[in-house]
Enzyme design. Sequence first.
Site: not given
Length: 217
Positions: A19, A95, A114, A176, A179
């Site tokens: 990301n 995390m 998330h 992903q 994302e």
Amino acid sequence: MSATGRTAYAVLLSGFGSNLQALIDAAERGELNSPPSLIIADRPNAQGLVRGKAAGIQTRFMSPAEHSTRAGYGLALQSALTDAGIDYVVLAGFMRILADEFVVPWGGRIVNIHPSLLPRYPGLNTHRRAIESGDTQHGSTVHFVVPELDAGPRIAQFRLNIRREDTAETLKQRVQAGEHEMYPKVVQWLLEGRVELRDGHTILDGKRLTEPVTFPG
Ligand code: GRF
């Protein structure tokens, strides 16, 4: 505000940093005002640090082990962010639970991505949980961060249909990819001041969102 007078943001991450890479690439293409001014990782071997260095961005490993409390680590983060003139904090695979003492003052200026359609599946193993529950849809949510984990007001959601042959791994990959389209767009809204948190609600272009913006649009 950065030294160049631009709205500046930091990315906090723990791992791979795909990301982060999407943000760097979007800035490179001119779709995002700027890449992050600072990248902070809580793990020394986070691949995101390598990506940041390759892009010429200031990177820092900040070890949680050097602090005996969550609040202490939060204070250290705070001072790094202040030193770099950071306006917004973008969590991208960080995390670690942040102390309330850190999160509350950043209210409205800190977002997270998330991998689930929140409020479904806060926490871990979201892809597996979606499959095991027999869900037909899954995705990812960008939301403002509040002290409660994965619970802040939602800004945007990437949605996809779960296929019969999907595994947790294929689902993760497809989520992903979504994302990487969604997060740079939402970060750009933040940098432009188009999206904000007001009285616990997400405001986009002056209007209160009753549902998150859906991607693909
Ligand atoms: C993303 O899937 C994000 O939703 C979650 O952690 C993952 C980070 O992946 N919070 P990457 O490090 O950006 O590749």
